[in-house]
Write a protein that holds these residues in place. Structure first.
Motif, short mmCIF file in Angstrom:
data_model
loop_
_atom_site.label_atom_id
_atom_site.label_comp_id
_atom_site.label_asym_id
_atom_site.label_seq_id
_atom_site.Cartn_x
_atom_site.Cartn_y
_atom_site.Cartn_z
N SER A 169 -1.29 -5.82 9.95
CA SER A 169 -0.05 -5.48 9.35
C SER A 169 0.03 -3.73 9.24
N ILE A 170 -1.02 -3.33 8.87
CA ILE A 170 -1.19 -1.84 8.49
C ILE A 170 -1.04 -1.02 9.77
N PHE A 224 -2.29 5.08 5.68
CA PHE A 224 -2.89 6.12 6.70
C PHE A 224 -4.23 6.26 6.77
N LEU A 225 -4.83 6.35 5.63
CA LEU A 225 -6.55 6.39 5.59
C LEU A 225 -6.91 5.18 6.15
N LEU A 226 -6.33 3.98 5.61
CA LEU A 226 -7.16 2.72 6.47
C LEU A 226 -6.86 2.60 7.79
N ASP A 227 -5.66 2.97 8.28
CA ASP A 227 -5.40 3.34 9.68
C ASP A 227 -6.12 4.02 10.74
N ASP A 228 -6.71 5.13 9.91
CA ASP A 228 -7.72 5.84 10.76
C ASP A 228 -9.08 5.14 10.64
N GLN A 229 -9.33 4.39 9.53
CA GLN A 229 -10.80 3.67 9.57
C GLN A 229 -10.69 2.49 10.38
N LEU A 230 -9.48 1.85 10.37
CA LEU A 230 -9.53 0.68 11.19
C LEU A 230 -9.84 1.10 12.81
N ARG A 231 -9.09 2.37 13.28
CA ARG A 231 -9.06 2.83 14.39
C ARG A 231 -10.55 2.77 14.91
N LEU A 236 1.01 -1.43 -0.04
CA LEU A 236 -0.03 0.02 -0.02
C LEU A 236 0.67 1.16 -0.07
N ALA A 237 0.30 2.16 -0.68
CA ALA A 237 0.97 3.32 -0.56
C ALA A 237 1.01 4.14 0.52
N PRO A 238 1.72 4.91 1.24
CA PRO A 238 1.82 5.58 2.38
C PRO A 238 0.45 6.19 2.89
N SER A 239 0.04 7.04 1.78
CA SER A 239 -1.36 7.75 1.89
C SER A 239 -2.68 7.04 2.07
N ARG A 240 -2.64 5.74 1.17
CA ARG A 240 -3.40 4.49 1.65
C ARG A 240 -3.36 3.91 2.78
#
Length: 205
Positions: free
Chosen positions: A144-145, A63-70, A57-61
């Motif tokens: 992993s993200i 970070f977006l998924l990290d926010d959603q997972l949280r 995954l690209a870093p921007s993607r």
């Protein structure tokens, strides 16, 4: 190219396991910094789109998924320290970080999917090791993200205390720049002394 799905989890849920966690670690290869693991229980009705192995995954993607997972999953993140890595070895230390992440999950999982080919010793839960799990299971991909983003940010913070090693970009991995800095600047308290390039500098005499 295969993308991870929720099939392993659905099979386990069908067997009566309500809370299936995916577990992954990041940071086995670096010369510096802790090893970090995450454990994630996804909501089967609300899985973020586009989950994949964090390395793809690209870093921007990411970070977006990290926010959603949280905001949309149950998760925990844990570390094993440099001292623990040197004391135990990197495999045992990464398993220790995994067990800590699993133990910190609330509610507790009743089954865990572990990335790799080994289940940590003394894990008191039903578990399955999944080779290349972050490309097969969205729960492991999610872990992993979260683990990668956490560890990358940690290394950016450590880079401010110990400039010159390039940790803000190499995350402690043995890049050419990092290895040259080790020779020129020496070993920090965050370097893994049991790893050969660090060990060799400490014991050159």
């Amino acid at each position: 190219m295969t993308t991870p799905d929720f099939e392993l989890e659905m099979g386990l849920i069908a067997q009566g396991y309500k809370r299936v966690a995916g577990v992954d670690e990041v940071g086995r290869g670096p010369l510096a910094g802790p090893v970090v693991a995450a454990a994630v229980i996804l909501d089967p009705r609300d899985i973020p789109e586009g989950l994949n192995d964090s390395k793809k995954l690209a870093p921007s993607r990411r970070f977006l998924l990290d926010d959603q997972l949280r905001s949309r999953s149950k998760f925990a993140i844990a570390e094993a320290t440099v001292a623990e890595i040197d004391d135990l070895n990197i495999l045992r230390a990464s398993h220790l970080a995994m067990k800590r992440a699993i133990g910190a999950l609330s509610p507790n999982p009743d089954y865990v999917l572990i990335d790799g080919n080994l289940i940590p010793l003394d894990l008191e839960l039903p578990a399955q090791a999944v080779v290349k799990g972050d490309t097969r299971s969205v729960s492991i991909a999610a872990a992993s993200i979260l683990a990668k983003n956490w560890r990358d940010q940690l290394m950016v913070d450590l880079a401010q205390q110990h400039p010159g090693y390039g940790w803000e970009t190499n995350a402690g991995y043995p890049s050419k720049y990092h290895k040259e800095a080790l020779q020129n600047l020496g070993v920090t308290p965050h370097h893994r002394r049991s790893f050969k390039p660090v060990h060799n500098i400490l014991y050159q005499e």
